[in-house]
Design a protein around this motif. Structure first.
Motif, PDB file in Angstrom:
ATOM      1  N   ASP A   1      10.050   1.483  -2.149  1.00 25.99           N
ATOM      2  CA  ASP A   1      10.170   2.962  -2.059  1.00 25.99           C
ATOM      3  C   ASP A   1      10.919   3.146  -0.965  1.00 25.99           C
ATOM      4  O   ASP A   1      10.705   4.151  -0.156  1.00 25.99           O
ATOM      5  N   GLY A   2      11.242   2.170   0.080  1.00 21.23           N
ATOM      6  CA  GLY A   2      12.041   1.801   0.980  1.00 21.23           C
ATOM      7  C   GLY A   2      11.088   2.033   2.341  1.00 21.23           C
ATOM      8  O   GLY A   2      11.841   1.226   3.581  1.00 21.23           O
ATOM      9  N   GLU A   3       9.671   1.762   2.097  1.00 24.81           N
ATOM     10  CA  GLU A   3       9.148   1.499   3.287  1.00 24.81           C
ATOM     11  C   GLU A   3       9.031   0.590   3.726  1.00 24.81           C
ATOM     12  O   GLU A   3       8.554  -0.400   2.716  1.00 24.81           O
ATOM     13  N   ASN A   4       8.633   0.243   5.318  1.00 27.14           N
ATOM     14  CA  ASN A   4       9.967  -1.527   5.141  1.00 27.14           C
ATOM     15  C   ASN A   4       8.195  -1.794   6.774  1.00 27.14           C
ATOM     16  O   ASN A   4       8.396  -0.549   7.718  1.00 27.14           O
ATOM     17  N   TYR A   5       8.357  -2.195   7.048  1.00 27.68           N
ATOM     18  CA  TYR A   5       7.270  -3.156   8.394  1.00 27.68           C
ATOM     19  C   TYR A   5       8.684  -2.828   9.343  1.00 27.68           C
ATOM     20  O   TYR A   5       9.729  -3.403  10.226  1.00 27.68           O
TER      21      TYR A   5
ATOM     22  N   GLU B   1      14.830   3.758   6.460  1.00 26.16           N
ATOM     23  CA  GLU B   1      15.856   3.068   7.536  1.00 26.16           C
ATOM     24  C   GLU B   1      16.158   1.950   6.329  1.00 26.16           C
ATOM     25  O   GLU B   1      17.158   1.442   6.931  1.00 26.16           O
ATOM     26  N   LEU B   2      15.643   1.367   6.088  1.00 25.42           N
ATOM     27  CA  LEU B   2      15.380   0.066   4.892  1.00 25.42           C
ATOM     28  C   LEU B   2      17.194   0.454   3.218  1.00 25.42           C
ATOM     29  O   LEU B   2      17.866  -0.064   3.447  1.00 25.42           O
TER      30      LEU B   2
ATOM     31  N   THR C   1       3.708  -4.629   4.496  1.00 24.14           N
ATOM     32  CA  THR C   1       4.910  -4.282   3.580  1.00 24.14           C
ATOM     33  C   THR C   1       5.423  -4.517   4.154  1.00 24.14           C
ATOM     34  O   THR C   1       5.924  -4.877   5.860  1.00 24.14           O
ATOM     35  N   VAL C   2       6.281  -6.562   3.709  1.00 19.20           N
ATOM     36  CA  VAL C   2       7.558  -6.757   4.891  1.00 19.20           C
ATOM     37  C   VAL C   2       8.489  -7.367   3.727  1.00 19.20           C
ATOM     38  O   VAL C   2       8.498  -8.225   2.582  1.00 19.20           O
ATOM     39  N   VAL C   3       9.233  -6.427   3.511  1.00 20.24           N
ATOM     40  CA  VAL C   3      10.043  -6.269   2.197  1.00 20.24           C
ATOM     41  C   VAL C   3      10.951  -7.799   2.530  1.00 20.24           C
ATOM     42  O   VAL C   3      11.325  -8.185   1.252  1.00 20.24           O
TER      43      VAL C   3
ATOM     44  N   ALA D   1       1.193  -1.127   0.285  1.00 18.61           N
ATOM     45  CA  ALA D   1      -0.267   0.262   0.107  1.00 18.61           C
ATOM     46  C   ALA D   1       0.740   1.065  -0.222  1.00 18.61           C
ATOM     47  O   ALA D   1       0.244   2.292  -0.434  1.00 18.61           O
ATOM     48  N   SER D   2       1.916   1.394   0.481  1.00 22.50           N
ATOM     49  CA  SER D   2       3.264   2.499   0.706  1.00 22.50           C
ATOM     50  C   SER D   2       3.202   2.797  -1.126  1.00 22.50           C
ATOM     51  O   SER D   2       4.085   3.891  -1.023  1.00 22.50           O
TER      52      SER D   2
END
Length: 440
Positions: free
Chosen positions: A348-352, A396-397, A317-319, A261-262
């Motif tokens: 996009d770099g967003e992650n749990y 963070e990622l 989002t769980v990369v 979704a991000s």
């Protein structure tokens, strides 16, 4: 001064050779124009060609002229009614020579630059020519069912296109020498001698007898020439080829895309454009590269090409799930001892929270030691692109992946903020490395 210009028209459908020769002559200018075009070219333009401009002085036709290095040469130009030998001619003021001056002029002439249209294939060949999959090597690879023809001597049967002329003529010469086939020079000399004898108006008995012997000898030579042919079917030899298995590099490219979704429509569109270009690059440059498509939200799964590009599912989002899925597929189908493994990831770099550290652990302990090359592309907001130009800045990622890049030289990271960034970033990721770049 003499000029030779080939003005012959091209026969129908025969201009390809001329086009290739022209591209070879102006290759440096065309390559420069292609490199500049990709900076503003959209991925939607992949199926189109490109208009490039070539300086007029680069397409001058070759000509022969007298050397000007030594000596003095006088010649008359046709149509000269105003000047004589020794006259001095003033140089035209700036702007009157047709060279793009700012002021108008009622005289002067020049040439515009040449506008040349590249076809889609020509554009892509020039764009991809100095790009490659890094570190593509043979590492104990298993031989697969690929065969290639290899020379294996000669045969007495085969296709006319495979005739070995040198070996055939050698066999024919040896056979003629062994059978003592009369040479044409011998026959010609004997005929000349007979002609001289026949010109005698009143030959003696001995001369008539000698002439009869010469006729018999000529008949025998002609008979032997006819019986012993110049080239016999027994002389003909053909190049013989046999099909042998050929070991080839086997490579697999994993395409990992974040569709959570991000990732908004803009981010997904940029990621898809990058993977479309990657797919086009691999299909044009390599014949035997497997493609594995993996989409991930909070779960990851392998999908086919159509689902990868067109499905609309979303989620958390769980990369790390994408990395785990890639590792499992490698264990099941692509053992590292037999395959060159490449991974391209877009997110996009967003992650749990906390999952980025797990990604680093999977990469450092499992994937990177078996991976030839890992390319990570982060899709960032265009408004934040300037702030994120520094590699230290990022969420963070990105910060965690920088630790991986510092440890593994085969790990590359780039950011994309707009469609115009895709081509330059792609070129940087897959540019052909020189010996100096590789540290050799």
């Amino acid at each position: 001064m003499g000029h030779f210009v080939d003005r012959r028209l091209n026969p129908k459908d025969k201009s390809l050779g001329n086009r290739r020769r022209f591209l070879k002559r102006v290759r440096s200018h065309v390559k420069k124009a292609v490199d500049e075009a990709v900076r503003t070219r959209g991925i939607a333009d992949t199926d189109s060609g490109e208009e490039v401009v070539v300086p007029a002085d680069s397409i001058a036709e070759p000509s022969f002229r007298h050397s000007r290095k030594a000596g003095r040469r006088d010649y008359a130009s046709t149509g000269n009614k105003s000047y004589q030998a020794g006259d001095k001619i003033k140089k035209p003021p700036s702007g009157e020579g047709g060279d793009g001056g700012k002021e108008g002029s009622d005289s002067g002439e020049g040439e515009d630059d040449f506008l040349f249209v590249l076809s889609r294939d020509e554009f892509l060949d020039l764009f991809f020519e100095d790009m490659e999959l890094p570190n593509l090597v043979k590492r104990g690879l298993k031989q697969i069912e690929v065969t290639k023809p290899f020379r294996a001597g000669f045969s007495i049967t085969g296709s006319p296109s495979n005739i070995n002329v040198e070996r055939t003529m050698r066999n024919a010469l040896g056979r003629r020498l062994a059978l003592k086939r009369p040479k044409d020079l011998e026959v010609r000399a004997l005929r000349e001698e007979i002609f001289k004898m026949e010109k005698i108006s009143k030959p003696t008995q001995e001369q008539r007898l000698e002439l009869s012997v010469l006729h018999e000898l000529l008949e025998d030579l002609l008979r032997r020439q006819k019986v012993i042919s110049y080239i016999d079917p027994l002389d003909v030899r053909y190049n013989y080829f046999e099909m042998r298995p050929e070991p080839r590099e086997r490579a697999v490219m994993f395409c990992l895309m974040d569709v959570s979704a991000s990732m908004g429509e803009r981010e997904k569109d940029l990621a898809k454009r990058f993977f479309v270009l990657l797919h086009l690059f691999l299909s044009r440059r390599y014949k035997s590269v497997d493609l594995v498509f993996v989409r991930h939200t909070h779960n990851a799964k392998e999908v086919d090409e159509e689902t990868f590009f067109y499905a609309r599912e979303t989620g958390g989002t769980v990369v790390s799930t994408a990395l785990v899925e890639a590792r499992q597929i490698i264990e099941d189908r692509y053992p590292a001892s037999e395959w060159n493994i490449y991974i391209a990831q877009a997110s996009d770099g967003e992650n749990y929270s906390g999952d980025s550290k797990k990604c680093v652990q999977i990469l450092n302990e499992e994937l990177m030691k078996d991976c030839q090359y890992f390319a990570y592309v982060e899709i960032v907001d265009e408004a934040e692109a300037e702030f994120l130009n520094s590699e230290e800045n990022g969420i963070e990622l990105w910060r965690e992946y920088r630790r991986v890049a510092g440890r593994w030289p085969n790990f590359a990271m780039k950011r994309i903020a707009r469609p115009g960034d895709i081509y330059p970033v792609f070129r940087e990721l897959f540019a052909k490395k020189t010996a100096e770049d590789n540290g050799h």
